[in-house]
Structure formats: structure tokens, C-alpha cells
Motif scaffolding. Sequence first.
Motif, PDB file in Angstrom:
ATOM      1  N   CYS A  72       1.029  -1.295  -0.104  1.00  0.00           N
ATOM      2  CA  CYS A  72       0.027  -0.004  -0.031  1.00  0.00           C
ATOM      3  C   CYS A  72       1.045   1.173   0.012  1.00  0.00           C
ATOM      4  O   CYS A  72       1.645   1.297   0.842  1.00  0.00           O
ATOM      5  CB  CYS A  72      -0.885   0.158   1.227  1.00  0.00           C
ATOM      6  N   ASP A  74       0.057   4.143   0.733  1.00  0.00           N
ATOM      7  CA  ASP A  74      -0.173   4.976   2.053  1.00  0.00           C
ATOM      8  C   ASP A  74       0.403   4.039   3.540  1.00  0.00           C
ATOM      9  O   ASP A  74       0.804   4.854   4.191  1.00  0.00           O
ATOM     10  CB  ASP A  74      -1.795   5.160   2.290  1.00  0.00           C
ATOM     11  N   CYS A  75       0.171   3.207   3.660  1.00  0.00           N
ATOM     12  CA  CYS A  75       0.317   2.525   4.964  1.00  0.00           C
ATOM     13  C   CYS A  75       1.221   1.124   4.862  1.00  0.00           C
ATOM     14  O   CYS A  75       1.665   0.787   5.971  1.00  0.00           O
ATOM     15  CB  CYS A  75      -0.886   2.047   5.671  1.00  0.00           C
ATOM     16  N   CYS A  95      -6.084  -2.382  -0.188  1.00  0.00           N
ATOM     17  CA  CYS A  95      -5.296  -2.254   1.040  1.00  0.00           C
ATOM     18  C   CYS A  95      -6.492  -2.638   2.153  1.00  0.00           C
ATOM     19  O   CYS A  95      -7.311  -1.847   2.280  1.00  0.00           O
ATOM     20  CB  CYS A  95      -4.663  -0.932   1.411  1.00  0.00           C
ATOM     21  N   CYS A  98      -6.348   0.368   5.144  1.00  0.00           N
ATOM     22  CA  CYS A  98      -7.073   1.509   4.991  1.00  0.00           C
ATOM     23  C   CYS A  98      -7.905   1.637   4.022  1.00  0.00           C
ATOM     24  O   CYS A  98      -8.727   2.816   3.666  1.00  0.00           O
ATOM     25  CB  CYS A  98      -5.943   2.520   4.731  1.00  0.00           C
TER      26      CYS A  98
END
Length: 362
Positions: A72, A74-75, A95, A98
Motif C-alpha cells: 500500500c 499509504d500504509c 489495502c 486503509c
Amino acid sequence: MSARKYCPTCDHAPLKVHDFHGEEVDVCRRCQGVWFEKSNLDNIIAAKCDQVEEADYTDNLGSHQRPARCDCPDCGKRLQVFHLLEDYHLDLKVCVACAGAWAPGETVSRVANSSAIKLALEDMNQSTSWKTWVFEFFLRMPVEYNMRPRRLPWVTYALILINTLIFLGYFFDERLTWLAIDHFAAMPAEIQSGQSLWTLVTATFLHGGWLHLAGNMYFLWMTGDNLEDALGHWRFLGLYLLCGILAGLVSVLANLGGTIPSVGASGAIAGLFGMYLLWFPNASLTFMFFFWQKKLAPAWYFALWLGLNFLGMLLGEQGVDYWAHIGGFVAGLAIGAALRGRVWRSNPLLAHLAGPEVQVRR
Ligand SMILES: [Zn+2]
Ligand SMILES: [Zn+2]
């Protein structure tokens, strides 16, 4: 401003913020893939589909396939591959922490249209029931499974109304019936010599009896609404009349010198069949094999219909203008093939539903 993100599939290509249908999404310039945060995707889907007020895209996800080989943006959690929708075998990397989603460039439009695709798939994948069985057993007409048109098919309705009113206008009076046939039916010998060419059009608005009218109007209603939706009202009307004229000309060529007048919308409607089978390959029409009702792809259904026409011609059954059917059908196929690219480009949803990713239950 959030931290810099990198493309999950291209090595360390930074993602750039882009506007996509009013949402700020992250796009990879190298592979054209798009990273959607969950709220982005929900908003885009809700805005795209007028039948949906508030979307939660995860409700529509198809089955889980496998872990992806990337993380991911983002995370940093490992992404998971899901089918975009049930019955729609196109991969989306999600993901689960998130709920962000990664879509390869070529699938982005499908993702944005996913709610509309889902609704159409529900209609197309319905199974036959006792109601559809009773309907077809007694009325001898197929049941259609296709997406619902998005705009009111008023040209189709108007054609049905006009055909019916004209029929009611002459059918109960023998003198009027003969008058109508005399002036408005298409006679091969006349047309061949260049006379009353307009009867090629007017003949498509006359019918020889109740069953003739009802059968034709049912098929016009069944195929016309989707075709009118795909083409726009006036283009649909133009092609309907064109198919009727071409069908009439084929009938003239097959009956040179003939003095039997020909009537009926069947040739024009057979033209609609040709377009329908090319543009809606994943729709279904039912066919009754004795007592067994089966959903068929339009190509199979109309192949059977064409076969029955040839059979009728060989057996010499009178009173049916087989050549008009065949001529109209071939004209519709040619027009359908010529316009298919254009129709699909201007109707992305229709193109998505015609794709091989669609799994139709038949
Ligand atoms: Zn990339
Ligand atoms: Zn995440």
C-alpha cells in the motif's frame, strides 16, 4: 499535505496528484495506474451512478483472489487482489487496512463505472423462473435479460403506437384494408420499374393481422429500447427506417416481377437484431426447447431465428416474406459492425458490459 507516495507496481516512481472526476487522486505517470483513497473512490462512484446516493465501494467488491506482490502506498501493508465485482473478472489491488485501492490505467474507467456495471450485471444474471416459463410457453416470445436503458426510448414507443394505430385504422374495414394495401404496400414489380418507391417505407407500417402486429411490436420493444439508448433517438429512427428500406429492396430482388404486395415491420426489426447481437453480446434471450427454457447469447438466439427462416423458405411456407427478414438482418449486421467502435466509445458502460471480463450466468 500527505507524505510522498510511490507507485506500488513501478519501482519508486513517485505518484502525482491529479484531478479525477473532481477528486484528488494519485496517478503514476509511468504506468497510468491510479491510487484511490477510500473516500475518493466512494465519491467518484456515487457521482457516476445516478441510481446510487452514497457508495461504499467495498460492498461491491468481488471475491478475494490472492495477495498482491506490492504494498500500500499509504500504509505499507501488503495489497490484496480482488475481483472488481462479483461476476466481473477484473483485478483491483486493495489495502484491507486503509481500504485504498490501486487500479491499473486501463481499468480506471471500469472502476469508476462499477456501480452501474453492478446494477446491469444483476439484471443480466437473473435466472429464469416459473413466470418467464409461463410467459414464453403460452406467448411464444423470448424473455430478455439486459441492462436497463438509461434514457426513455420514446422513439421505440412512438413506433409501436403508430404501427398499432395505423393497424386499428384500417383492419376492421375490408374496403380500407384493400385501400391501404393498394396504396401503401410494396409491390416488387412496381418498385423495380421505379414507381411508388416510398412504399418501401410505408409498407413497414402495415401489418396483415393481429399476430403479425403483436409479434413484431414485441421484438421492437425488446431490442429497440437498448439500441435507442446506445444510438440516441434520431439516429435510431434513421437506422430503423434504413433497415426497413434495405430489407424491402432485398425482397424485391428476390421476387423480381412479383405482384404480391409485401407489408410488415419485420425487415426493419430484423435489422435491429443484427445490431443488437453485435453490441450486446453478453445479454441473453430465452429460447424454449420443447418444455426447457434456456437463456441464450443473442448471437445464438438470432442464429436459430435465421435458421428457422431458411427452413420456412425451404418448406415453402406461404405468407411470410423470408427474404425481407434475411435482407434486414444482414443489413443490420453490416451497420452494426460498421458502427460498433463508435457506439462503444460513446457508451463506455456498454463497452464494459460487452467485455470478456463479464461472467454471465446462462
Ligand atoms: Zn506505475
Ligand atoms: Zn493501506
